[in-house]
Motif scaffolding. Sequence first.
Motif, mmCIF file in Angstrom:
data_model
loop_
_atom_site.group_PDB
_atom_site.id
_atom_site.type_symbol
_atom_site.label_atom_id
_atom_site.label_comp_id
_atom_site.label_asym_id
_atom_site.label_seq_id
_atom_site.Cartn_x
_atom_site.Cartn_y
_atom_site.Cartn_z
ATOM 1 N N GLY A 22 0.812 -1.206 0.000
ATOM 2 C CA GLY A 22 0.000 0.000 0.000
ATOM 3 C C GLY A 22 0.845 1.256 0.000
ATOM 4 N N ILE A 23 1.907 1.259 0.790
ATOM 5 C CA ILE A 23 2.792 2.429 0.882
ATOM 6 C C ILE A 23 3.482 2.679 -0.458
ATOM 7 C CG2 ILE A 23 4.919 3.288 1.959
ATOM 8 C CD1 ILE A 23 3.968 1.765 4.529
ATOM 9 N N ILE A 24 3.930 1.608 -1.107
ATOM 10 C CA ILE A 24 4.578 1.742 -2.422
ATOM 11 C C ILE A 24 3.597 2.333 -3.429
ATOM 12 C CG2 ILE A 24 5.485 0.449 -4.415
ATOM 13 C CD1 ILE A 24 6.680 -1.543 -2.415
ATOM 14 N N GLN A 25 2.367 1.808 -3.432
ATOM 15 C CA GLN A 25 1.371 2.258 -4.402
ATOM 16 C C GLN A 25 0.986 3.721 -4.202
ATOM 17 O OE1 GLN A 25 -1.426 -0.926 -3.612
ATOM 18 N NE2 GLN A 25 -1.058 -1.807 -5.615
ATOM 19 N N VAL A 26 0.861 4.125 -2.931
ATOM 20 C CA VAL A 26 0.524 5.523 -2.654
ATOM 21 C C VAL A 26 1.643 6.448 -3.116
ATOM 22 C CG1 VAL A 26 0.172 7.228 -0.829
ATOM 23 C CG2 VAL A 26 -1.041 5.060 -0.736
ATOM 24 N N GLU A 27 2.875 6.084 -2.789
ATOM 25 C CA GLU A 27 3.998 6.938 -3.181
ATOM 26 C C GLU A 27 4.119 7.027 -4.694
ATOM 27 O OE1 GLU A 27 8.808 7.582 -2.505
ATOM 28 O OE2 GLU A 27 7.776 5.963 -1.426
ATOM 29 N N LEU A 28 3.895 5.910 -5.365
ATOM 30 C CA LEU A 28 3.959 5.902 -6.831
ATOM 31 C C LEU A 28 2.879 6.819 -7.417
ATOM 32 C CD1 LEU A 28 5.083 4.772 -9.468
ATOM 33 C CD2 LEU A 28 3.575 2.794 -9.213
ATOM 34 N N ALA A 29 1.678 6.753 -6.870
ATOM 35 C CA ALA A 29 0.593 7.610 -7.354
ATOM 36 C C ALA A 29 0.887 9.081 -7.078
ATOM 37 C CB ALA A 29 -0.722 7.200 -6.687
ATOM 38 N N GLN A 30 1.438 9.383 -5.896
ATOM 39 C CA GLN A 30 1.747 10.771 -5.548
ATOM 40 C C GLN A 30 2.820 11.347 -6.471
ATOM 41 O OE1 GLN A 30 2.537 10.259 -1.271
ATOM 42 N NE2 GLN A 30 0.849 11.660 -0.879
ATOM 43 N N LEU A 31 3.855 10.562 -6.716
ATOM 44 C CA LEU A 31 4.942 11.057 -7.565
ATOM 45 C C LEU A 31 4.495 11.190 -9.018
ATOM 46 C CD1 LEU A 31 7.997 9.106 -6.096
ATOM 47 C CD2 LEU A 31 7.393 11.505 -5.752
ATOM 48 N N SER A 32 3.653 10.259 -9.477
ATOM 49 C CA SER A 32 3.123 10.348 -10.846
ATOM 50 C C SER A 32 2.272 11.597 -11.004
ATOM 51 C CB SER A 32 2.277 9.104 -11.171
ATOM 52 O OG SER A 32 3.070 7.935 -11.105
ATOM 53 N N TYR A 33 1.550 11.942 -9.933
ATOM 54 C CA TYR A 33 0.733 13.167 -9.943
ATOM 55 C C TYR A 33 1.630 14.408 -9.903
ATOM 56 C CZ TYR A 33 -2.140 16.938 -8.045
ATOM 57 O OH TYR A 33 -2.746 18.135 -7.835
ATOM 58 N N LEU A 34 2.691 14.350 -9.104
ATOM 59 C CA LEU A 34 3.546 15.522 -8.896
ATOM 60 C C LEU A 34 4.397 15.876 -10.113
ATOM 61 C CD1 LEU A 34 4.892 17.632 -6.991
ATOM 62 C CD2 LEU A 34 6.499 15.825 -6.326
ATOM 63 N N LEU A 35 4.906 14.859 -10.792
ATOM 64 C CA LEU A 35 5.905 15.082 -11.848
ATOM 65 C C LEU A 35 5.511 16.154 -12.872
ATOM 66 C CD1 LEU A 35 8.658 14.237 -12.934
ATOM 67 C CD2 LEU A 35 7.521 12.421 -14.233
ATOM 68 N N PRO A 36 4.333 16.094 -13.490
ATOM 69 C CA PRO A 36 3.994 17.128 -14.485
ATOM 70 C C PRO A 36 3.607 18.470 -13.857
ATOM 71 C CG PRO A 36 2.172 15.610 -14.239
ATOM 72 C CD PRO A 36 3.275 15.068 -13.389
#
Length: 440
Positions: free
Chosen positions: A130-144
Motif C-alpha cells: 500500500g505504501i509503495i502504491q501511494v507513493e507511486l501515485a503521488q509522484l506520478s501526480y507531482l511530476l507534471p
Amino acid sequence: MKPTTHTIEHEQPRAVLVSLVTQEQKRQEAYEAEHSLAELVSLSETAGVQVLATMSQNKETVDSKWFIGKGKAEELKQLIEERGANTAVFDQELSGAQVRNLEEFLDVKIIDRTQLILDIFAQRAKTKEGIIQVELAQLSYLLPRLSGQGRNLSRLGGGIGTRGPGETKLETDRRHIRNRITELKHQLQEVVKHRTLHRERRKKTGVFQVALVGYTNAGKSTLLRQLTNADVYVENQLFATLDPTSRNFELPSGKQIVLTDTVGFIQSLPHDLVAAFRATLEEANEADLILHVVDGASDMMATQMRVVGQVLEELGAHKTEQITLFNKVDLCSAEQVDMLTTGGECMRISAYNETDLERLSERIEAKLMGECKTFRVPAEKGDVISLLYRVGEVLENEVEGGDMLIQVRVNNKEYDKLGYLLAHYAMDQRENEGENTEHV
C-alpha cells in the motif's frame, strides 16, 4: 531550572471548498455536481480539514489561468479573508500553472480533489504494498506539476497534500522523481509476482476466491468482519480501510473459501490511483465471484453503482460473476426498501442481521459450488464416474441394480463445460417429484 521545551504543531487546515461546473460536465449524465461537492466535504473532513465554507460556479469552460474566472477568484479571496481560511480545496484537478497563479493571488495553500484523495490514501496505507502504491501515485501526480508547486514545496513539515513523499519534495527534481518512480514500479512488479504465485497456489488447491467491491463507505469491511470475525478496522468514513484484507470463510457445507475486502471506489477516482492500485484491484479481476456491496440507503446509489461498474470494466473484471448486495437496509425507509431490486443476482441485506448473513452464505455456496444434481451412470462407465468426481463434489453414491446413482454438487460453469455428455445423464435432484431416471 528545567529547560523549556518548544513543541511545533502543524496548523490545522481551515478550508474553503470550490467547485466548478462546466457545460461539458452538465452534459455528462453520470456527473452529479451537488453530490460531488458533498463528497468533497466528506473527503476533506476525512483528511482532517476543517471546512469553513463552500463555493460553486457554473461556467462555459475552464479558465486556463485561474481555473475559475478572475471575478470568482476575487470573490473567493474575500471569502477566505472573511473566514480566516488557510487552504482552498478544489473539486476538480488543477494544472501546475493554475495552482501557482491561485497560490500567488489568494496567498493560501491550494489543493485539488486528486491531491486530497492521495493524502487520505497516504494516511491509510499500512502494508508495504500500500505504501509503495501511494507513493507511486503521488509522484506520478507531482511530476507534471513541479512548476506549480512553489509554495507547497517551500513549506516544511508537510500537512494536507504533502504527507508521505510530499515531505521530501524540496530535495527532488524531475530526474530524481523519475528514478524513484522507476524504482517503485520495479518493487511493485515484485509484489505482483509474489501475489501471482499465491493465486497460482490457490488455484492448484482449488480454493475459491470471493472479492468484496463497492463504493467507499458502502459497508464492505463491516460485512467482512461480520462474516469472518476478522479484526478489520471499521468506521463510518471514506476509505476507512485501504490495504486489501483476506480472510478464510466457511460455507454452510464446511468448505473453506477466501474472502477479500478491496479498496473502495469513488467518483472521479484519480487515474494515477487506478494505475498504481491495479495490483490490489487485481484481486477483483482474479476472483471466482464478486460481491458488489451497495449502500442501499444512499440517495446517490445509482451513480455509485455506475462508478463501480466503470472501474470494474476498466480492470477487465466486469465479466466475472457478481451478486449485488443492497446493504444497510436497516437504515432505509420502507419506500427505499421497496425500490431495491431483489430479482436475479441481487439481495437486500443488513451486515448486522444474522438471518441475512446466513442467506448470503447459502447464495455464495450455490454460486460457487453449484446445485445438487443426481446422475444414473452404468457401473461400467468408469470414465463418466471419474469425470463426475473431478468436476464436482460427490455428496453421495449408491448402487442400484447395475447402475451407480451419484449425487454431485457441481458448479454451473463446470457443468456447462461438460455440455452434451452430462446433460444426457443428468436429472435434477428434486424431492417427491418422481422424475424418470435417464439410462445410458
